[in-house]
Design an enzyme around this catalytic site. Structure first.
Site, PDB file in Angstrom:
ATOM      1  N   LYS A  71      -6.649   2.719  12.272  1.00 43.46           N
ATOM      2  CA  LYS A  71      -6.047   2.080  11.088  1.00 43.46           C
ATOM      3  C   LYS A  71      -5.285   0.796  11.415  1.00 43.46           C
ATOM      4  O   LYS A  71      -5.264  -0.126  10.607  1.00 43.46           O
ATOM      5  CB  LYS A  71      -5.087   3.045  10.390  1.00 43.46           C
ATOM      6  N   ASP A 107      -3.380   4.700   1.226  1.00 41.30           N
ATOM      7  CA  ASP A 107      -2.609   5.895   1.636  1.00 41.30           C
ATOM      8  C   ASP A 107      -1.299   5.989   0.867  1.00 41.30           C
ATOM      9  O   ASP A 107      -0.902   7.064   0.417  1.00 41.30           O
ATOM     10  CB  ASP A 107      -2.280   5.838   3.131  1.00 41.30           C
TER      11      ASP A 107
END
Ligand code: ATR
Length: 271
Positions: A71, A107
């Site tokens: 990420k 997220d």
């Protein structure tokens, strides 16, 4: 759906990633909306992430979810990055457009929406965040935008201090004395992945008025005790689905209700 030369390809890129639940519910959404696309899992060797992304910018690729451990590195492969992803310091969704990679973070939206369902307005709510690793940053970002009073604890205090500066949180050096004071407690550490992990604090101190959120997908010892104590609980399964529906919207401009997808996944997993 009939696979053809027009079929688009999406997926989750990570390592390890074969256990991922994303293909299950992303393909369900594709089927329901009759979109000619497939969503797979791509287990990319750790030193080949940049190479993989470079060769995945042509037809039929449409976009990816990016998961551990890529990420942060994903910031480096994007031509354009959303301001949320920049502030969080991680990209979990990319869209391929005209051979270019656009980076986003969903997220924090997944976390925010699933928590607000239970708590409502987060403004001035006292929230304790446990852990200062990668997962913690999207949580801290969401909480700071919502105006929560954020307290941050981490086993390694220096890491908590660094993130606390960035997201205007107060660091805590120890836990047991104060855990009862918070409206919400969020576990972003990996503690609880194994049933025999020593607890982060004395879970018996949890009160029924509290909301306990564990980013781990299933019923951890923390969530089990919290439920027994009468507290409201949320597991990471909800965040997973909610961030995934937001990613889907980035790729296709539409989606299916998050609640419906969450119910589908729970049924599919008999959870
Ligand atoms: P992720 O991206 O999933 O957050 P990570 O970046 O490796 O993974 O972070 C793991 C988090 O779990 C960290 O906050 C880590 O604490 P340290 O910074 O002190 O390493 C925390 N963690 C892992 N094992 C732990 C344990 N046994 N007790 C307390 N915290 C733990």
């Amino acid at each position: 759906m009939k696979v053809s030369t027009q079929t688009k390809l999406l997926g989750v890129v990570g390592n390890p990633v074969r256990h991922s639940l994303s293909p299950l519910f992303q393909n369900y959404m594709l089927r329901k909306l009759k979109i000619n696309a497939l969503y797979l899992s791509f287990e990319v060797p750790k030193d080949s992430f940049e190479l993989f992304m470079k060769v995945s910018t042509f037809h039929p690729y449409l976009g990816f979810n990016i998961t551990l451990p890529f990420k942060e590195r994903a910031l480096g492969i994007c031509s354009k990055i959303s301001s949320d992803a920049k502030k969080i310091g991680a990209v979990n969704t990319v869209k391929v457009e005209d051979g270019k990679i656009l980076g986003f973070n969903t997220d924090w939206l997944g976390f925010r929406d699933s928590l607000k369902e239970v708590v409502g307005d987060l403004k001035n709510k006292w929230v304790l965040v446990l852990g200062a690793g990668g997962a913690s940053r999207a949580v801290l970002y969401a909480l700071s935008l919502e105006g929560a009073k954020i307290y941050l604890w981490n086993r390694t205090l220096e890491k908590a201090q660094e993130l606390a500066k960035r997201f205007r949180a107060t660091t805590l050096e120890s836990l047991d004395k104060s855990v009862g004071d918070f409206d919400v407690i969020v576990n972003t550490t990996s503690v609880g992945l194994r049933e025999d992990d020593p607890p982060l604090f004395n879970y018996e101190l949890i009160r029924s008025e509290q909301v306990i959120y564990d980013l781990i997908y299933y019923q951890t010892p923390l969530l089990k005790v919290a439920r027994r104590k009468g507290a409201k609980t949320v597991s990471g399964l909800k965040m997973l689905v909610y961030q995934g529906v937001e990613s889907f919207k980035i790729w296709f401009g539409k989606g299916i209700s998050k609640e419906k997808i969450y119910r589908y996944l729970r049924r599919a997993l008999k959870y």
